[in-house]
Write a protein that holds these residues in place. Structure first.
Motif, mmCIF file in Angstrom:
data_model
loop_
_atom_site.group_PDB
_atom_site.id
_atom_site.type_symbol
_atom_site.label_atom_id
_atom_site.label_comp_id
_atom_site.label_asym_id
_atom_site.label_seq_id
_atom_site.Cartn_x
_atom_site.Cartn_y
_atom_site.Cartn_z
ATOM 1 N N THR A 77 0.757 -1.364 0.304
ATOM 2 C CA THR A 77 -0.002 -0.030 -0.264
ATOM 3 C C THR A 77 0.534 0.979 0.133
ATOM 4 O O THR A 77 2.254 1.077 -0.140
ATOM 5 C CB THR A 77 -0.731 -0.132 1.605
ATOM 6 O OG1 THR A 77 -0.458 -0.002 2.272
ATOM 7 C CG2 THR A 77 -1.651 -0.569 1.170
ATOM 8 N N MET A 78 0.265 2.110 -0.154
ATOM 9 C CA MET A 78 1.006 3.213 -0.049
ATOM 10 C C MET A 78 0.112 4.429 1.226
ATOM 11 O O MET A 78 -1.012 5.007 0.794
ATOM 12 C CB MET A 78 1.552 4.076 -0.805
ATOM 13 C CG MET A 78 2.177 5.467 -1.949
ATOM 14 S SD MET A 78 2.319 5.508 -3.043
ATOM 15 C CE MET A 78 3.152 4.054 -3.752
ATOM 16 N N SER A 79 1.288 5.250 2.102
ATOM 17 C CA SER A 79 0.836 6.646 2.547
ATOM 18 C C SER A 79 -0.044 7.826 2.153
ATOM 19 O O SER A 79 0.104 7.546 1.047
ATOM 20 C CB SER A 79 1.272 6.541 3.440
ATOM 21 O OG SER A 79 2.892 7.292 3.601
ATOM 22 N N ALA A 145 -2.618 -8.711 -9.327
ATOM 23 C CA ALA A 145 -3.972 -8.021 -9.396
ATOM 24 C C ALA A 145 -4.010 -6.940 -8.038
ATOM 25 O O ALA A 145 -4.937 -5.819 -8.049
ATOM 26 C CB ALA A 145 -5.537 -8.611 -9.687
ATOM 27 N N GLN A 146 -4.198 -7.948 -6.678
ATOM 28 C CA GLN A 146 -4.675 -6.832 -5.825
ATOM 29 C C GLN A 146 -3.783 -6.115 -4.846
ATOM 30 O O GLN A 146 -4.261 -5.979 -4.526
ATOM 31 C CB GLN A 146 -3.843 -8.905 -4.670
ATOM 32 C CG GLN A 146 -4.411 -8.116 -3.070
ATOM 33 C CD GLN A 146 -4.191 -9.544 -2.015
ATOM 34 O OE1 GLN A 146 -5.065 -10.999 -2.253
ATOM 35 N NE2 GLN A 146 -3.415 -9.626 -1.443
ATOM 36 N N ASN A 147 -2.615 -6.185 -5.569
ATOM 37 C CA ASN A 147 -1.871 -4.680 -5.061
ATOM 38 C C ASN A 147 -2.517 -3.978 -5.523
ATOM 39 O O ASN A 147 -2.203 -2.713 -4.898
ATOM 40 C CB ASN A 147 -0.505 -5.497 -4.968
ATOM 41 C CG ASN A 147 -0.064 -6.811 -4.351
ATOM 42 O OD1 ASN A 147 -0.297 -6.422 -3.219
ATOM 43 N ND2 ASN A 147 1.183 -7.418 -4.074
ATOM 44 N N ALA A 148 -2.390 -4.440 -6.790
ATOM 45 C CA ALA A 148 -2.763 -2.967 -7.544
ATOM 46 C C ALA A 148 -3.795 -2.740 -7.577
ATOM 47 O O ALA A 148 -4.539 -0.714 -7.244
ATOM 48 C CB ALA A 148 -2.959 -3.602 -9.068
ATOM 49 N N ASN A 151 -3.536 -0.814 -3.564
ATOM 50 C CA ASN A 151 -3.061 1.024 -3.373
ATOM 51 C C ASN A 151 -4.232 1.579 -4.825
ATOM 52 O O ASN A 151 -3.409 3.096 -3.330
ATOM 53 C CB ASN A 151 -1.685 0.461 -5.038
ATOM 54 C CG ASN A 151 -0.591 -0.431 -3.807
ATOM 55 O OD1 ASN A 151 -0.812 -0.639 -2.797
ATOM 56 N ND2 ASN A 151 0.234 -0.627 -4.405
ATOM 57 N N SER A 152 -4.627 1.501 -5.741
ATOM 58 C CA SER A 152 -5.743 2.169 -6.432
ATOM 59 C C SER A 152 -6.906 2.464 -5.091
ATOM 60 O O SER A 152 -7.178 3.931 -4.995
ATOM 61 C CB SER A 152 -6.058 2.053 -7.171
ATOM 62 O OG SER A 152 -5.102 1.343 -8.511
ATOM 63 N N LEU A 170 -11.843 3.200 -10.374
ATOM 64 C CA LEU A 170 -11.141 2.487 -10.110
ATOM 65 C C LEU A 170 -10.159 1.249 -11.628
ATOM 66 O O LEU A 170 -9.184 1.113 -11.755
ATOM 67 C CB LEU A 170 -11.564 1.548 -9.019
ATOM 68 C CG LEU A 170 -10.695 0.164 -8.214
ATOM 69 C CD1 LEU A 170 -9.723 0.644 -8.078
ATOM 70 C CD2 LEU A 170 -10.982 -0.290 -7.866
ATOM 71 N N LEU A 171 -11.368 1.696 -12.396
ATOM 72 C CA LEU A 171 -11.108 0.310 -13.193
ATOM 73 C C LEU A 171 -9.903 1.480 -14.866
ATOM 74 O O LEU A 171 -8.935 0.870 -15.364
ATOM 75 C CB LEU A 171 -11.782 0.237 -14.171
ATOM 76 C CG LEU A 171 -12.573 -1.117 -13.849
ATOM 77 C CD1 LEU A 171 -14.628 -1.489 -14.677
ATOM 78 C CD2 LEU A 171 -12.014 -2.025 -13.979
ATOM 79 N N LYS A 172 -10.386 2.704 -14.049
ATOM 80 C CA LYS A 172 -9.641 4.125 -15.084
ATOM 81 C C LYS A 172 -8.181 3.486 -14.399
ATOM 82 O O LYS A 172 -7.033 4.060 -15.197
ATOM 83 C CB LYS A 172 -9.700 5.144 -14.980
ATOM 84 C CG LYS A 172 -11.044 5.405 -16.114
ATOM 85 C CD LYS A 172 -11.705 6.505 -15.786
ATOM 86 C CE LYS A 172 -13.390 7.035 -16.391
ATOM 87 N NZ LYS A 172 -13.044 8.377 -16.394
#
Length: 221
Positions: A77-79, A145-148, A151-152, A170-172
């Protein structure tokens, strides 16, 4: 056991985890009845504090992606400050089997990564990522896929994943990252969004018609 008693026990567990892991690990406890944070250690890692409301979209994503034990382990993830974190979630259920408490762990591995890079440099290790003989291609794809997706979601400031508009937003982002060029990610994305592959295809076509896509044809893997 009452909710208050369960929360008290889980806070004790969270304090123990924080002591073991140290200052580079944030440990938070969420009351899922009230959907808010009731405890946090080392909150400086993400900047969150007690009382922070839990985002409904993130919670539902955790429910969908967690394993049979209610665990979601070590994904990226990203803060809000752009710091890369290694995150894990543990759903604690009550006596009726309903989600009651969520323990969230966010680990700042930047110091370990710097040490790893230094060691690799000193001993001239090839750092190219390779699959070991025991790696499962399916697991690797699922992690991508899960990480992307996660993160999004963390980056999203508008749009609820319960709505069509939120899903398209999200898909974009996933398409911009090239996730749909990775083979076999489509089933995992459909599961995360609770949509069929036909619906996913229609959403991607809408994105293309809006001019959000380039001139290349849609490719569902």
């Amino acid at each position: 056991m009452k909710q208050e008693e369960l929360i008290k026990i889980m806070i004790g567990v969270a304090k123990g985890i924080a002591k073991v892991e140290g200052r580079d690990t944030e440990v938070a406890v969420h009351d899922l009845h009230e959907m808010q944070m009731v405890f946090i250690a080392n909150g400086n890692i993400t900047g969150r504090e007690v009382g922070t409301r839990m985002d409904k979209s993130i919670y539902k994503m955790i429910l969908r992606q967690s394993d049979d034990d209610g665990h979601m382990i070590a994904y990226r993830t990203m803060s809000e400050k752009g710091k890369r974190l290694r995150s894990s979630h543990f759903i604690i259920r009550d006596e009726k089997g309903e989600p009651a408490v969520l323990i969230c762990i966010n680990q700042d591995d930047s110091k370990l990564e710097e040490l790893r890079d230094y060691i690799n440099y000193k001993i001239h290790v090839n750092t190219d990522e390779e699959c070991s003989p025991g790696d499962s291609g399916g697991n690797i794809i699922q992690n991508v896929a899960q990480n992307a997706i996660m993160n999004s979601i963390w980056k999203m400031t508008t749009g609820d994943l319960d709505t069509k508009e939120g899903k398209i937003t999200l898909l974009k982002e996933l398409k911009r990252q090239g996730i749909f060029d990775v083979r076999a990610t489509t089933p995992y994305i459909c599961k995360a969004l609770s949509i069929s592959q036909t619906t996913l295809y229609n959403y991607l076509r809408e994105i293309k018609n809006e001019g959000e896509d380039d001139s290349t044809p849609l490719r569902l893997k």
